[in-house]
Scaffold this active site. Structure first.
Site, PDB file in Angstrom:
ATOM      1  N   ASN A 106      23.376  66.400 -58.332  1.00 33.46           N
ATOM      2  CA  ASN A 106      24.511  65.684 -57.760  1.00 33.46           C
ATOM      3  C   ASN A 106      25.019  66.430 -56.540  1.00 33.46           C
ATOM      4  O   ASN A 106      25.058  67.669 -56.541  1.00 33.46           O
ATOM      5  CB  ASN A 106      25.631  65.614 -58.812  1.00 33.46           C
ATOM      6  CG  ASN A 106      26.833  64.809 -58.356  1.00 33.46           C
ATOM      7  OD1 ASN A 106      26.705  63.864 -57.574  1.00 33.46           O
ATOM      8  ND2 ASN A 106      28.002  65.167 -58.850  1.00 33.46           N
ATOM      9  N   HIS A 108      28.339  67.078 -54.084  1.00 29.70           N
ATOM     10  CA  HIS A 108      29.796  66.988 -54.257  1.00 29.70           C
ATOM     11  C   HIS A 108      30.493  67.581 -53.035  1.00 29.70           C
ATOM     12  O   HIS A 108      30.133  68.676 -52.585  1.00 29.70           O
ATOM     13  CB  HIS A 108      30.226  67.730 -55.530  1.00 29.70           C
ATOM     14  CG  HIS A 108      31.680  67.557 -55.821  1.00 29.70           C
ATOM     15  ND1 HIS A 108      32.210  66.360 -56.281  1.00 29.70           N
ATOM     16  CD2 HIS A 108      32.731  68.396 -55.678  1.00 29.70           C
ATOM     17  CE1 HIS A 108      33.510  66.487 -56.411  1.00 29.70           C
ATOM     18  NE2 HIS A 108      33.859  67.712 -56.054  1.00 29.70           N
ATOM     19  N   SER A 135      28.733  71.195 -52.312  1.00 26.11           N
ATOM     20  CA  SER A 135      27.907  71.771 -53.382  1.00 26.11           C
ATOM     21  C   SER A 135      26.818  70.789 -53.800  1.00 26.11           C
ATOM     22  O   SER A 135      27.001  69.575 -53.721  1.00 26.11           O
ATOM     23  CB  SER A 135      28.759  72.070 -54.624  1.00 26.11           C
ATOM     24  OG  SER A 135      29.868  72.892 -54.317  1.00 26.11           O
ATOM     25  N   ASP A 144      31.150  67.368 -62.859  1.00 27.10           N
ATOM     26  CA  ASP A 144      30.815  68.320 -61.798  1.00 27.10           C
ATOM     27  C   ASP A 144      30.834  69.770 -62.301  1.00 27.10           C
ATOM     28  O   ASP A 144      31.254  70.686 -61.589  1.00 27.10           O
ATOM     29  CB  ASP A 144      31.775  68.154 -60.602  1.00 27.10           C
ATOM     30  CG  ASP A 144      31.675  66.766 -59.992  1.00 27.10           C
ATOM     31  OD1 ASP A 144      30.557  66.237 -59.911  1.00 27.10           O
ATOM     32  OD2 ASP A 144      32.718  66.218 -59.599  1.00 27.10           O
TER      33      ASP A 144
HETATM   34  C1  GAR Z   1      29.466  62.282 -50.579  1.00 22.04           C
HETATM   35  O1  GAR Z   1      30.374  63.142 -49.944  1.00 22.04           O
HETATM   36  C2  GAR Z   1      29.245  62.708 -52.019  1.00 22.04           C
HETATM   37  O2  GAR Z   1      29.219  64.080 -52.200  1.00 22.04           O
HETATM   38  C3  GAR Z   1      30.464  62.106 -52.672  1.00 22.04           C
HETATM   39  O3  GAR Z   1      30.522  60.826 -52.126  1.00 22.04           O
HETATM   40  C4  GAR Z   1      30.076  60.896 -50.773  1.00 22.04           C
HETATM   41  C5  GAR Z   1      29.069  59.800 -50.518  1.00 22.04           C
HETATM   42  O4  GAR Z   1      28.857  59.631 -49.154  1.00 22.04           O
HETATM   43  N1  GAR Z   1      30.338  62.124 -54.092  1.00 22.04           N
HETATM   44  C6  GAR Z   1      31.351  62.417 -54.907  1.00 22.04           C
HETATM   45  O5  GAR Z   1      32.478  62.618 -54.513  1.00 22.04           O
HETATM   46  C7  GAR Z   1      30.988  62.428 -56.371  1.00 22.04           C
HETATM   47  N2  GAR Z   1      32.037  63.034 -57.143  1.00 22.04           N
HETATM   48  P1  GAR Z   1      27.695  58.694 -48.624  1.00 22.04           P
HETATM   49  O6  GAR Z   1      27.720  57.429 -49.459  1.00 22.04           O
HETATM   50  O7  GAR Z   1      28.032  58.435 -47.192  1.00 22.04           O
HETATM   51  O8  GAR Z   1      26.410  59.467 -48.787  1.00 22.04           O
END
Ligand code: GAR
Length: 198
Positions: A106, A108, A135, A144
């Site tokens: 994952n 984060h 991360s 997480d």
């Molecule tokens: C990313 O920053 C990812 O780490 C986060 O959502 C975003 C997706 O961006 N995920 C979380 O927060 C999970 N807890 P994207 O759709 O533009 O790749």
């Protein structure tokens, strides 16, 4: 060649970066399917690269377990070696985590264990910290909370909003994600060993 499934919920900008990296003949991994829990805008990136998509809408299932089982069934058709959660904004049920782990990672937008959960960027801003980060972790049963594979600090700048800070974190996330997927593919990162380390 490591085969990868990527699960998204949103714009999929990190997915796109991985697809671009994987398009290079030198990259030791290939994305074989992209899945989502909703009509995610990021499906467009899969389509651009001719990658099949799997839509399993969370809302159409009575329980998280039923949704997760169907998602797993449809993703497993592609027999991925690795499943990447790249902005999937749903907790996978424990049965699915157990089935895919430790080949389940994952990204984060925070320096875990700081600011876990769905609002990592917002929570860092609210806490008034000078630095947050990005991360990549192995998914375990918690939120997480799994072993950290890579992480890097990102400064919070005066005047940052959730959007500006997140847009500065994402390029770091992308670089870390691509490095981790490469490391898993080459064997430099041994997920079984990482998961077994207390
Ligand atoms: C990313 O920053 C990812 O780490 C986060 O959502 C975003 C997706 O961006 N995920 C979380 O927060 C999970 N807890 P994207 O759709 O533009 O790749």
């Amino acid at each position: 060649m490591l085969t990868v499934a990527v699960l998204i919920s949103g714009t999929g900008s990190n997915l796109r970066a991985l697809l671009e990296a994987a398009a290079s003949p030198d990259f030791p991994a290939r994305v074989v399917v992209v899945g989502a829990d909703r009509e995610a805008d990021g499906f467009v990136h899969a389509e651009d690269f001719g990658i099949p998509t799997v839509l399993v809408p969370f809302r159409e299932f009575e329980t998280r377990e039923q949704w997760g089982d169907e998602l797993r069934r449809q993703i497993d058709v592609w027999t991925p070696d690795l499943v990447v959660l790249s902005g999937l904004m749903r907790l996978l049920p424990q049965g699915v985590v157990d089935a895919w782990a430790p080949a389940l990672i994952n990204t984060h937008p925070a320096y875990l264990p700081e600011f876990p959960g769905a609002h990592g960027v917002r929570d860092a801003l609210a806490a008034g910290v000078a630095e947050t980060g990005a991360s990549v972790i192995v998914v375990d049963g918690g939120v997480d909370s799994g072993p950290i594979l890579a992480q890097e600090r990102v400064a919070v700048l005066p005047g940052d909003t959730e959007a500006t800070l997140h847009e500065r974190i994402k390029p770091v996330e992308r670089r870390l994600l691509i490095d981790v997927v490469r490391g898993i593919a080459t064997g430099e990162i041994d997920l079984d060993a990482v998961a077994a380390t207390p």
